[in-house]
Design a protein around this motif. Structure first.
Motif, PDB file in Angstrom:
ATOM      1  N   TYR A   1      17.362  33.177  62.724  1.00 44.64           N
ATOM      2  CA  TYR A   1      18.716  32.729  63.047  1.00 44.64           C
ATOM      3  C   TYR A   1      19.715  33.848  62.766  1.00 44.64           C
ATOM      4  CZ  TYR A   1      22.780  29.635  63.311  1.00 44.64           C
ATOM      5  OH  TYR A   1      23.976  29.044  63.667  1.00 44.64           O
TER       6      TYR A   1
ATOM      7  N   ILE B   1      13.902  25.224  64.468  1.00 44.40           N
ATOM      8  CA  ILE B   1      12.916  25.281  65.543  1.00 44.40           C
ATOM      9  C   ILE B   1      12.001  24.068  65.447  1.00 44.40           C
ATOM     10  CG2 ILE B   1      12.949  27.783  65.738  1.00 44.40           C
ATOM     11  CD1 ILE B   1      10.477  27.935  64.017  1.00 44.40           C
TER      12      ILE B   1
ATOM     13  N   THR C   1      18.800  23.114  67.811  1.00 46.57           N
ATOM     14  CA  THR C   1      17.709  24.041  68.130  1.00 46.57           C
ATOM     15  C   THR C   1      17.891  24.740  69.474  1.00 46.57           C
ATOM     16  OG1 THR C   1      15.327  24.236  68.435  1.00 46.57           O
ATOM     17  CG2 THR C   1      16.262  22.078  68.900  1.00 46.57           C
TER      18      THR C   1
ATOM     19  N   SER D   1      13.786  32.416  68.464  1.00 38.62           N
ATOM     20  CA  SER D   1      13.100  31.899  67.279  1.00 38.62           C
ATOM     21  C   SER D   1      11.683  32.426  67.144  1.00 38.62           C
ATOM     22  CB  SER D   1      13.078  30.362  67.304  1.00 38.62           C
ATOM     23  OG  SER D   1      12.479  29.884  68.499  1.00 38.62           O
TER      24      SER D   1
ATOM     25  N   ASN E   1      14.824  28.205  61.199  1.00 37.03           N
ATOM     26  CA  ASN E   1      14.567  29.335  62.075  1.00 37.03           C
ATOM     27  C   ASN E   1      14.720  30.627  61.278  1.00 37.03           C
ATOM     28  OD1 ASN E   1      14.462  31.313  64.032  1.00 37.03           O
ATOM     29  ND2 ASN E   1      16.256  30.591  65.179  1.00 37.03           N
TER      30      ASN E   1
END
Length: 566
Positions: free
Chosen positions: A223, A205, A65, A113, A220
């Motif tokens: 991403y 996330i 993350t 994010s 996410n």
């Protein structure tokens, strides 16, 4: 080999308890590109900001993350771009002829994010935060003080100018960028809310954190790799007991198991058809660290010598007392290999002879020479010792961390070895948050209130920043330098020169030679004794595919590529 019946009974008896703490298993998804993967960790991280909480357990979660940076190191030990469009080199104009300027280009269209644009200003802010003397950045973040400025001519370009060329420039921003808009003042980094709920650029996330129980990460949606990650969720469950961890894997309620306690053959036999253990050469190097200064005197400096360990003859005797061959072969059951220095793998690997090998009689002679005579119970007491008052018992506390059975085995073996030469060692294990805590939190190693430490530590592919923080004489932790990593309180000008030499050239062979000279000084003066290197072990469900294990990564390295089949 077969697991003992008692172990099997214990594992099955713990299934109901272990599974009840985290709810029912997530059903296997029909679509192999979606689903939830549960990962078992022995202890939860203190935070997900790797710059202030560098323990290995932090990386296991954070790499999925918040630890997403400009570059990473792949399973071959090669730097590859992540958020960067390419690696800066002299050939592509990213590295100046005099090595003093590095130009980073971001991939276009990157987002955090939370959907905010990720720009070159975030590279600049990362430098501002980590280099701030009040931020509390830990060992491993060295080299940021060499940066004079970061210029951002446009949103995709960051021009980093160094006062002195940095051979480790490719790893400078590898451990995660920090978002200016979602964090706080650089000087207050240790207190950011972001540390436990980061806005990141990684594949997942943070969705939920139940302290002591679980950490849930969700996909996410912003991403940068199209279509990835394939999974919907990662759930990290904190399960301290090794038998309970294996029980959960056996039940099918988890798909990834960090550091299984069983030998691979035993593990694979028990979980046949469900999971297997995968080993990879590790970086985790077990060592005993000596405090060379007087503990509990409210003085964190290297001024006053330790009353027992300040005499090098006592440290030499302890080194001679350890049966290294038996430790590796029998106690650790061949799952490790011997180590004699911090430079035991990678391009900087050195052949450093063990100067003080197993020799109990030599150990006893050294202690007698140093003024330690055998007491009525076999434990030595001071009689003319260099720093200790007569009658002082040769008794030391051996600090380690909790919930890791291989370390427990090692500690017990060391205690017996030392007892055989008249040294009493008392085991005291602490949670990760204490052993690897900060100066401000009063971590014993940081403030200098300990005798012996035993834990495993490791370098990345680029070690210079950590080397500078850990062994330079001016890096003793103190109120003025709370992030210093020289918690041995070892002062050696020759070592300082070796470190400077390694950081002053881009020639890898010359750098390796300097590191090897440093390793020999450590072997001579014994601020530490190196024992062995682990192979990293991970348990993986047979239903999980797409994973790649790497010496240089964590359990979640490449998690964006994982898939779960029914």
């Amino acid at each position: 080999m077969k697991l003992k019946l008692a172990t099997l009974i214990l594992i099955f008896s713990l299934i109901a308890t272990a599974c009840g703490s985290g709810g029912a298993a997530t059903p296997a998804p029909a679509d192999a590109t979606r689903g939830t993967v549960t990962l078992i960790i022995p202890e939860e991280p203190a935070a997900l900001n790797y710059y202030i909480a560098e323990a290995a357990i932090v990386r296991q979660v954070a790499e999925a993350t918040s630890m997403t940076g400009l570059t990473t190191v792949n399973e071959k030990g090669e730097f590859i771009p992540v958020l960067a469009a390419e690696l800066p080199t002299q050939a592509n104009g990213g590295l100046s002829e005099d090595f003093s300027t590095v130009t980073w280009k971001l991939k276009p269209g990157l987002k955090w994010s939370d959907g905010e644009p990720l720009t070159s200003d975030d590279i600049k802010f990362t430098w501002e935060a980590i280099s701030n003397p009040d931020a509390g950045a830990l060992a491993g973040t060295g080299g940021f003080d060499l940066i004079e400025s970061v210029e951002t001519p446009d949103e995709l370009t960051a021009v980093v100018k160094y006062s002195t060329p940095s051979p480790g420039y490719l790893s400078q921003f590898a451990y995660g960028l920090l978002p200016r808009h979602a964090t706080g003042a650089p000087a207050d980094m240790a207190n950011w809310e972001w540390n436990r709920k980061p806005v990141g650029a990684g594949p997942f996330i943070l969705a939920d954190w139940k302290s002591g129980e679980s950490i849930t990460l969700e996909r996410n949606p912003n991403y940068f790799e199209p279509g990835k990650p394939y999974l919907d969720k990662l759930i990290f469950r904190t399960i301290p007991e090794a038998a309970a961890q294996t029980a959960i894997m056996l039940q099918g309620d988890a798909q990834v198991h960090l550091w299984p306690g069983e030998d691979r053959a035993d593990y694979d036999a028990l979980l046949a058809g469900k999971a297997k253990q995968v080993l990879v050469p590790g970086i985790w190097n077990m060592a005993i660290d000596f405090n060379l200064s007087r503990p509990f005197d409210k003085d964190p400096s290297a001024g006053a010598p330790h009353p027992l360990l300040g005499d090098i003859r006592v440290r030499q005797a302890i080194a001679h007392a350890i049966d290294y061959e038996t430790l590796v072969r029998d106690v650790m059951r061949g799952a490790v290999k011997p180590s004699t220095s911090p430079f035991a793998y990678g391009w900087y690997e050195c052949d450093v002879p063990r100067k003080y090998g197993f020799d109990p009689e030599a150990a006893k002679s050294l202690l007698a020479e140093a003024g330690w005579v055998e007491g009525s119970d076999g434990i030595r007491v001071a009689k003319g010792a260099k720093y200790a008052e007569d009658g002082t018992r040769l008794s030391l506390e051996l600090q380690g961390y909790t919930n890791y059975e291989p370390l427990d085995r090692t500690e017990q073996f060391i205690v017996e070895n030392l007892k055989a030469i008249g040294v009493e060692a008392r085991i005291q294990n602490y949670d990760f948050s204490i052993i690897f805590g900060s100066y401000e939190d009063g971590s014993p190693r940081q403030v200098g209130d300990y005798d012996l430490l035993i834990f495993d530590r490791g370098f990345t592919i680029e070690p210079q920043g950590e080397v500078e923080s850990i062994w330079q004489s001016n890096q003793v932790p103190s109120p003025d330098n709370p992030s210093g990593g020289n918690y041995f309180r070892w002062v050696n000008t020759g070592a300082d020169a070796d470190i400077a030499a390694a950081g002053s050239t881009f020639d890898l062979e010359k750098r390796r030679e300097a590191y090897c000279q440093l390793g020999e000084k450590i072997s001579d003066e014994l601020p530490q004794i190196y024992l062995y290197i682990f192979q990293d072990g991970y348990g993986f469900s047979d239903k999980l595919t797409g994973y790649t294990v790497s010496t240089w990564g964590s359990m979640t390295w490449g998690a964006q590529n994982w898939k779960l089949s029914p």
